[in-house]
Design an enzyme around this catalytic site. Structure first.
Site, PDB file in Angstrom:
ATOM      1  N   ARG A  56     -37.165  37.459 -83.912  1.00 19.67           N
ATOM      2  CA  ARG A  56     -37.559  37.560 -82.470  1.00 19.67           C
ATOM      3  C   ARG A  56     -37.142  39.183 -82.175  1.00 19.67           C
ATOM      4  O   ARG A  56     -35.919  39.374 -82.104  1.00 19.67           O
ATOM      5  CB  ARG A  56     -36.852  36.708 -81.601  1.00 19.67           C
ATOM      6  CG  ARG A  56     -36.879  36.898 -80.348  1.00 19.67           C
ATOM      7  CD  ARG A  56     -36.071  35.872 -79.514  1.00 19.67           C
ATOM      8  NE  ARG A  56     -36.093  35.847 -77.999  1.00 19.67           N
ATOM      9  CZ  ARG A  56     -35.671  36.638 -77.187  1.00 19.67           C
ATOM     10  NH1 ARG A  56     -34.839  37.556 -77.638  1.00 19.67           N
ATOM     11  NH2 ARG A  56     -35.953  36.794 -75.816  1.00 19.67           N
TER      12      ARG A  56
ATOM     13  N   LYS B 125     -29.263  44.399 -80.208  1.00 15.42           N
ATOM     14  CA  LYS B 125     -28.202  43.716 -79.674  1.00 15.42           C
ATOM     15  C   LYS B 125     -26.980  44.569 -79.914  1.00 15.42           C
ATOM     16  O   LYS B 125     -26.952  45.481 -80.885  1.00 15.42           O
ATOM     17  CB  LYS B 125     -28.096  42.293 -80.242  1.00 15.42           C
ATOM     18  CG  LYS B 125     -29.048  41.185 -79.428  1.00 15.42           C
ATOM     19  CD  LYS B 125     -28.725  39.782 -79.954  1.00 15.42           C
ATOM     20  CE  LYS B 125     -29.808  38.931 -79.182  1.00 15.42           C
ATOM     21  NZ  LYS B 125     -29.706  37.488 -79.793  1.00 15.42           N
TER      22      LYS B 125
HETATM   23  N1  HH2 Z   1     -31.664  36.456 -77.754  1.00 14.82           N
HETATM   24  C1  HH2 Z   1     -32.129  36.416 -76.236  1.00 14.82           C
HETATM   25  C2  HH2 Z   1     -32.756  35.734 -75.702  1.00 14.82           C
HETATM   26  N2  HH2 Z   1     -33.337  34.739 -76.353  1.00 14.82           N
HETATM   27  N3  HH2 Z   1     -33.745  33.376 -78.156  1.00 14.82           N
HETATM   28  C3  HH2 Z   1     -33.439  32.859 -79.342  1.00 14.82           C
HETATM   29  N4  HH2 Z   1     -34.045  31.821 -80.127  1.00 14.82           N
HETATM   30  N5  HH2 Z   1     -32.631  33.767 -80.138  1.00 14.82           N
HETATM   31  C4  HH2 Z   1     -32.096  34.842 -79.601  1.00 14.82           C
HETATM   32  O1  HH2 Z   1     -31.313  35.639 -80.358  1.00 14.82           O
HETATM   33  C5  HH2 Z   1     -32.289  35.322 -78.288  1.00 14.82           C
HETATM   34  C6  HH2 Z   1     -33.068  34.380 -77.497  1.00 14.82           C
HETATM   35  C7  HH2 Z   1     -31.358  37.817 -75.585  1.00 14.82           C
HETATM   36  O2  HH2 Z   1     -32.285  38.771 -75.931  1.00 14.82           O
HETATM   37  P1  HH2 Z   1     -33.123  39.266 -74.701  1.00 14.82           P
HETATM   38  O3  HH2 Z   1     -34.430  38.342 -74.315  1.00 14.82           O
HETATM   39  O4  HH2 Z   1     -33.728  40.491 -75.276  1.00 14.82           O
HETATM   40  O5  HH2 Z   1     -32.334  39.833 -73.469  1.00 14.82           O
HETATM   41  P2  HH2 Z   1     -32.091  38.894 -72.084  1.00 14.82           P
HETATM   42  O6  HH2 Z   1     -31.366  37.725 -72.460  1.00 14.82           O
HETATM   43  O7  HH2 Z   1     -31.141  40.005 -71.498  1.00 14.82           O
HETATM   44  O8  HH2 Z   1     -33.172  38.839 -71.345  1.00 14.82           O
END
Ligand code: HH2
Length: 274
Positions: A255, A221
């Site tokens: 995660r 992040k």
């Molecule tokens: N962060 C993201 C998405 N889902 N769910 C939980 N429980 N906690 C988090 O911190 C969280 C989440 C964002 O990360 P990522 O899925 O890698 O990116 P994107 O939203 O661009 O797909």
């Protein structure tokens, strides 16, 4: 709270669990466009299981700051075949969605956990999970992804996030869902400045004492970019350090995108903290 119940899986919380991220999206902030076909996503997910993922988290909509919502049909087309292919892969499959219709369909397709950045606040979301035996991960976010980073403000970010999560846990429990099926997540980067994120990281221990499993998503992040000065593709070391910090402060689930590196780091941590 010795375990997290995800459908038929009973995951012991005696050790930290690794949730491997699989984004079936063209635009996720760190891996967007890498696993856009169902086949690529399934292959990547299986690789993450081989590497040591305890849970797989399948997402079809980026919620990064500035992202545009995805229509139900498109999100469905992205994630349902992947969930169907992975049900039976040996670890619980979680779906990262805000849409109650998709929650129901994913559960029918074999998902054992709903990971909702909206904390099951959409009408019908609580009922969708309550009608199943799946786990729910309730995340805090302020505002909507498109605008959430436009000057978020809190009087007391730790207190407000904590209060919000406690209220959501109460709402979920009121539908008959046992605490052993609930995880909470402070939502790093979701409507929070760098200072807010740092305050939450420092206070993570408070969230680990609320009687439900604590999940934390810091992997790759921008907060880590801000701390290290690294671009998103170069944040693996910072991500592993962040996962260790989170676990040392009581997180039960991390995660992450980089499962092998996280697994090795946590193995060392466990050797020192049996
Ligand atoms: N962060 C993201 C998405 N889902 N769910 C939980 N429980 N906690 C988090 O911190 C969280 C989440 C964002 O990360 P990522 O899925 O890698 O990116 P994107 O939203 O661009 O797909």
């Amino acid at each position: 709270m010795p375990f997290l119940q995800c459908g038929s899986f009973r995951l012991s919380l005696d050790r930290p669990l690794i949730m491997g991220v699989v984004n079936v999206t063209p635009d996720s902030f760190s891996d967007g466009g890498r696993f856009v076909t169902g086949g690529q996503a399934v292959a990547h997910a299986r690789r993450l299981v081989d590497e040591g993922a305890d849970i797989l988290d399948i997402g079809g909509e980026s919620t990064r700051p500035g992202s545009v919502p995805v229509a139900l049909d498109e999100e469905r087309r992205r994630v349902l075949p992947v969930i169907e292919a992975l049900a039976g892969c040996g670890v619980p499959v979680s779906v990262d969605t805000r849409k109650p219709d998709l929650m129901r369909e994913a559960l029918a397709a074999g998902a054992a956990m709903i990971n909702d950045v909206n904390a099951l606040a959409a009408p019908g979301a609580l009922e969708a999970v309550a009608a199943s035996d799946a786990a729910a991960c309730l995340m805090h976010k302020r505002g909507d992804p498109r605008t959430m980073q436009d000057d978020p403000r809190y009087e007391d970010v730790v207190g407000e996030v904590r209060e919000f999560l406690l209220q959501r846990v109460a709402a979920v429990e009121a539908t008959g869902i046992a605490r052993s099926r609930i995880a909470i997540d402070p939502g790093f980067g979701f409507g929070k400045t760098h200072q807010h994120n740092v305050a939450l990281l420092r206070a993570l221990g408070e969230f680990s004492r609320l009687g439900v499993a604590l999940a934390v998503g810091l992997s790759r992040k921008s907060m880590l970019g801000r701390i290290t000065g690294r671009e998103v593709g170069e944040r693996i070391h910072a991500s592993v350090a962040a996962a260790l910090v989170a676990v040392a402060k009581g997180a039960n689930i991390v995660r992450v995108h980089d499962v092998t590196a996280t697994r090795d780091a946590l193995a060392v941590w466990r050797a020192a903290n049996p």
